[in-house]
Design a protein around this motif. Sequence first.
Motif, PDB file in Angstrom:
ATOM      1  N   ALA A   1      87.062  16.568  46.278  1.00 40.75           N
ATOM      2  CA  ALA A   1      86.404  15.294  46.010  1.00 40.75           C
ATOM      3  C   ALA A   1      85.655  15.280  44.696  1.00 40.75           C
ATOM      4  O   ALA A   1      85.513  14.238  44.058  1.00 40.75           O
ATOM      5  CB  ALA A   1      85.441  14.960  47.148  1.00 40.75           C
ATOM      6  N   THR A   2      85.162  16.419  44.273  1.00 40.56           N
ATOM      7  CA  THR A   2      84.280  16.463  43.120  1.00 40.56           C
ATOM      8  C   THR A   2      84.366  17.841  42.473  1.00 40.56           C
ATOM      9  O   THR A   2      84.753  18.809  43.137  1.00 40.56           O
ATOM     10  CB  THR A   2      82.840  16.144  43.585  1.00 40.56           C
ATOM     11  OG1 THR A   2      81.974  16.067  42.467  1.00 40.56           O
ATOM     12  CG2 THR A   2      82.319  17.220  44.535  1.00 40.56           C
ATOM     13  N   PRO A   3      84.026  17.957  41.193  1.00 40.31           N
ATOM     14  CA  PRO A   3      83.962  19.280  40.580  1.00 40.31           C
ATOM     15  C   PRO A   3      82.968  20.164  41.308  1.00 40.31           C
ATOM     16  O   PRO A   3      82.002  19.682  41.916  1.00 40.31           O
ATOM     17  CB  PRO A   3      83.485  18.979  39.146  1.00 40.31           C
ATOM     18  CG  PRO A   3      83.901  17.569  38.891  1.00 40.31           C
ATOM     19  CD  PRO A   3      83.777  16.878  40.213  1.00 40.31           C
ATOM     20  N   TRP A   4      83.199  21.452  41.262  1.00 39.64           N
ATOM     21  CA  TRP A   4      82.311  22.386  41.939  1.00 39.64           C
ATOM     22  C   TRP A   4      80.930  22.369  41.294  1.00 39.64           C
ATOM     23  O   TRP A   4      80.799  22.340  40.086  1.00 39.64           O
ATOM     24  CB  TRP A   4      82.890  23.788  41.905  1.00 39.64           C
ATOM     25  CG  TRP A   4      84.163  23.911  42.667  1.00 39.64           C
ATOM     26  CD1 TRP A   4      85.427  23.886  42.163  1.00 39.64           C
ATOM     27  CD2 TRP A   4      84.302  24.024  44.085  1.00 39.64           C
ATOM     28  NE1 TRP A   4      86.344  23.982  43.171  1.00 39.64           N
ATOM     29  CE2 TRP A   4      85.689  24.076  44.360  1.00 39.64           C
ATOM     30  CE3 TRP A   4      83.401  24.098  45.152  1.00 39.64           C
ATOM     31  CZ2 TRP A   4      86.194  24.204  45.668  1.00 39.64           C
ATOM     32  CZ3 TRP A   4      83.905  24.224  46.447  1.00 39.64           C
ATOM     33  CH2 TRP A   4      85.284  24.267  46.692  1.00 39.64           C
ATOM     34  N   GLY A   5      79.895  22.377  42.152  1.00 42.35           N
ATOM     35  CA  GLY A   5      78.533  22.423  41.668  1.00 42.35           C
ATOM     36  C   GLY A   5      78.095  23.848  41.396  1.00 42.35           C
ATOM     37  O   GLY A   5      78.909  24.770  41.328  1.00 42.35           O
ATOM     38  N   GLN A   6      76.798  24.032  41.270  1.00 41.75           N
ATOM     39  CA  GLN A   6      76.268  25.362  40.965  1.00 41.75           C
ATOM     40  C   GLN A   6      76.154  26.232  42.204  1.00 41.75           C
ATOM     41  O   GLN A   6      76.052  27.456  42.101  1.00 41.75           O
ATOM     42  CB  GLN A   6      74.901  25.242  40.289  1.00 41.75           C
ATOM     43  CG  GLN A   6      74.971  24.632  38.888  1.00 41.75           C
ATOM     44  CD  GLN A   6      73.644  24.707  38.170  1.00 41.75           C
ATOM     45  OE1 GLN A   6      72.590  24.825  38.786  1.00 41.75           O
ATOM     46  NE2 GLN A   6      73.691  24.642  36.854  1.00 41.75           N
ATOM     47  N   GLY A   7      76.188  25.628  43.362  1.00 43.22           N
ATOM     48  CA  GLY A   7      76.080  26.397  44.580  1.00 43.22           C
ATOM     49  C   GLY A   7      74.666  26.879  44.831  1.00 43.22           C
ATOM     50  O   GLY A   7      73.731  26.605  44.073  1.00 43.22           O
ATOM     51  N   THR A   8      74.523  27.611  45.925  1.00 50.73           N
ATOM     52  CA  THR A   8      73.232  28.188  46.270  1.00 50.73           C
ATOM     53  C   THR A   8      73.451  29.638  46.683  1.00 50.73           C
ATOM     54  O   THR A   8      74.341  29.940  47.475  1.00 50.73           O
ATOM     55  CB  THR A   8      72.532  27.371  47.372  1.00 50.73           C
ATOM     56  OG1 THR A   8      71.220  27.884  47.601  1.00 50.73           O
ATOM     57  CG2 THR A   8      73.312  27.339  48.675  1.00 50.73           C
ATOM     58  N   GLN A   9      72.647  30.522  46.134  1.00 47.12           N
ATOM     59  CA  GLN A   9      72.836  31.957  46.366  1.00 47.12           C
ATOM     60  C   GLN A   9      72.239  32.374  47.709  1.00 47.12           C
ATOM     61  O   GLN A   9      71.076  32.054  48.006  1.00 47.12           O
ATOM     62  CB  GLN A   9      72.161  32.761  45.248  1.00 47.12           C
ATOM     63  CG  GLN A   9      72.196  34.260  45.442  1.00 47.12           C
ATOM     64  CD  GLN A   9      73.576  34.855  45.247  1.00 47.12           C
ATOM     65  OE1 GLN A   9      74.260  34.560  44.272  1.00 47.12           O
ATOM     66  NE2 GLN A   9      74.001  35.718  46.180  1.00 47.12           N
ATOM     67  N   VAL A  10      73.030  33.089  48.473  1.00 49.95           N
ATOM     68  CA  VAL A  10      72.568  33.692  49.725  1.00 49.95           C
ATOM     69  C   VAL A  10      72.700  35.202  49.571  1.00 49.95           C
ATOM     70  O   VAL A  10      73.784  35.703  49.290  1.00 49.95           O
ATOM     71  CB  VAL A  10      73.385  33.198  50.923  1.00 49.95           C
ATOM     72  CG1 VAL A  10      73.030  33.992  52.180  1.00 49.95           C
ATOM     73  CG2 VAL A  10      73.152  31.718  51.149  1.00 49.95           C
ATOM     74  N   THR A  11      71.597  35.892  49.758  1.00 45.77           N
ATOM     75  CA  THR A  11      71.592  37.348  49.672  1.00 45.77           C
ATOM     76  C   THR A  11      71.038  37.910  50.969  1.00 45.77           C
ATOM     77  O   THR A  11      69.922  37.565  51.377  1.00 45.77           O
ATOM     78  CB  THR A  11      70.740  37.835  48.492  1.00 45.77           C
ATOM     79  OG1 THR A  11      71.233  37.260  47.275  1.00 45.77           O
ATOM     80  CG2 THR A  11      70.792  39.350  48.372  1.00 45.77           C
ATOM     81  N   VAL A  12      71.842  38.737  51.616  1.00 47.99           N
ATOM     82  CA  VAL A  12      71.443  39.354  52.877  1.00 47.99           C
ATOM     83  C   VAL A  12      71.251  40.842  52.614  1.00 47.99           C
ATOM     84  O   VAL A  12      72.209  41.571  52.366  1.00 47.99           O
ATOM     85  CB  VAL A  12      72.479  39.121  53.980  1.00 47.99           C
ATOM     86  CG1 VAL A  12      71.959  39.686  55.300  1.00 47.99           C
ATOM     87  CG2 VAL A  12      72.797  37.650  54.109  1.00 47.99           C
TER      88      VAL A  12
END
Length: 119
Positions: free
Chosen positions: A106-117
């Motif tokens: 639907a749209t260009p990829w955004g910056q996302g959100t980092q998940v660190t476990v």
Amino acid sequence: QVHLVESGGGLVQPGGSLRLSCAGSGSIPSTYAMGWYRQAPGKQRELVAAIISGGNTNYADSVKGRFTISRDNAKNTVYLQMNSLKPEDTAVYYCNGRNRFSGLYATPWGQGTQVTVSS
């Protein structure tokens, strides 16, 4: 064009929980399945969970029973509740819609959100 913004990531210990949000600037047509994707360093982006307009969901085998995708159409927002997090869940998480017929996003990829476990 609709813009999607991911949020809610962070650093969490193994076994912990996070809830990610994907807020849209507008609505995405019901022909698109909304999905959460993730990309770990050195790996390809993969689909984690998806939800269609009727509410049906599907999940990657690696997250079944631990992650739950949901949507609030009134708020143009999709959520990903992540429980029992594991180090292998560490990645940048993105959301996007994918046309169920053409496969187009639907749209260009955004910056996302980092998940660190990590402990």
